[in-house]
Design an enzyme around this catalytic site. Structure first.
Site, PDB file in Angstrom:
ATOM      1  N   CYS A  40       0.577  -1.381  -0.022  1.00 30.32           N
ATOM      2  CA  CYS A  40      -0.375   0.051   0.297  1.00 30.32           C
ATOM      3  C   CYS A  40       0.959   1.262   0.135  1.00 30.32           C
ATOM      4  CB  CYS A  40      -1.100  -0.129   0.800  1.00 30.32           C
ATOM      5  SG  CYS A  40      -1.902   1.269   0.960  1.00 30.32           S
TER       6      CYS A  40
ATOM      7  N   HIS B 157      -3.068  -5.838   1.018  1.00 29.97           N
ATOM      8  CA  HIS B 157      -2.684  -5.575   2.065  1.00 29.97           C
ATOM      9  C   HIS B 157      -2.402  -7.151   2.497  1.00 29.97           C
ATOM     10  CE1 HIS B 157      -2.160  -2.122   3.679  1.00 29.97           C
ATOM     11  NE2 HIS B 157      -3.121  -1.423   3.197  1.00 29.97           N
TER      12      HIS B 157
ATOM     13  N   GLU C 148      -0.577  -8.785   5.080  1.00 29.21           N
ATOM     14  CA  GLU C 148      -0.406  -9.406   6.175  1.00 29.21           C
ATOM     15  C   GLU C 148      -1.578  -8.912   7.071  1.00 29.21           C
ATOM     16  OE1 GLU C 148      -1.117  -3.944   5.994  1.00 29.21           O
ATOM     17  OE2 GLU C 148      -0.479  -6.339   4.921  1.00 29.21           O
TER      18      GLU C 148
END
Length: 231
Positions: A86, A194, A196
């Site tokens: 991002c 994302h 994560e």
């Protein structure tokens, strides 16, 4: 144990999440501060999401000149795996470690949702545990995620296999549905969604087939460990 550094800039939001993903993947996370003049011997670097320096000027434009980025650029040139997520992707394009640029979403609104992606390149340090053409789902949250490049540059990215992830339902107007790209060497990857936030069952979106519960993003971090161990 493999050590993966996670950078924190003023305004970074997802550094703790990225460090947790690194730990769940089996590596040791190491905190890197934007003013650090070195990267403390880490084996790879994650440039996480957020709003570095408040997104002043434009997203990633100031962070690109942070002292730690000089070391990241040098390490990437030596082949160290570097992942930008991002805002981190925006920073890597500003640093010219990755091609293209990210601008305001075409609908002019911030978007947050589960995002379907197709894996286009598995010959990178961050995607070697995926299958080419595989569909995954990870969270997406951005206001400036619209990937752009000149027509000639887009043709080059396609022709040289530098597109890593592609949106299956384009959320922001990105050219040719591009969600993530790589450098020529394959050690530097950037993507807007994302990974994560999809590293543990029950805390992320399920895969399309339902066989993987909320962990599609974990393999990016496991891929980096695999690449480093096999180097």
């Amino acid at each position: 144990m493999t050590r993966i550094g996670v950078i924190t800039f003023p305004g970074t939001l997802d550094d703790v999440d990225a460090a947790r993903a690194v730990r769940l993947a089996g590596a040791e996370p190491a905190s890197l501060w934007h003013k650090d003049a070195d990267i403390h011997g880490v084996d790879a670097v994650v440039v996480p999401g957020g709003f570095s320096y408040g997104d002043y000027l434009r997203c990633g434009a100031i962070a690109r000149f942070a002292p730690v980025m000089d070391e990241v650029i040098a390490a990437a040139g030596r082949g160290m795996p570097v992942l930008g997520i991002c805002n981190g992707f925006q920073i890597l394009t500003e640093a010219h470690l990755l091609p293209g640029a990210l601008i305001r979403n075409d609908h002019q609104k911030f978007i947050c949702r589960e995002q379907r992606l197709r894996v286009e390149s598995t010959t990178t340090a961050w995607t070697n545990l995926f299958d080419e053409g595989e569909e995954i789902v990870v969270p997406l949250k951005n206001g400036e995620g619209n990937f752009i490049a000149s027509p000639d540059e887009l043709d080059r990215l396609e022709g040289e296999g530098l597109v890593v992830f592609r949106y299956l339902d384009n959320p922001n107007g990105s050219a040719r549905d591009i969600a993530g790209v790589r450098n020529q060497r394959g050690n530097v990857v950037g993507l807007m969604p994302h990974p994560e936030h999809a590293v543990e069952p029950g805390f992320g979106p399920d895969s399309p087939a339902g066989a993987r519960q909320g962990v599609d993003g974990l393999r990016l971090f496991q891929s980096a460990i695999s690449a480093l161990v096999g180097a």
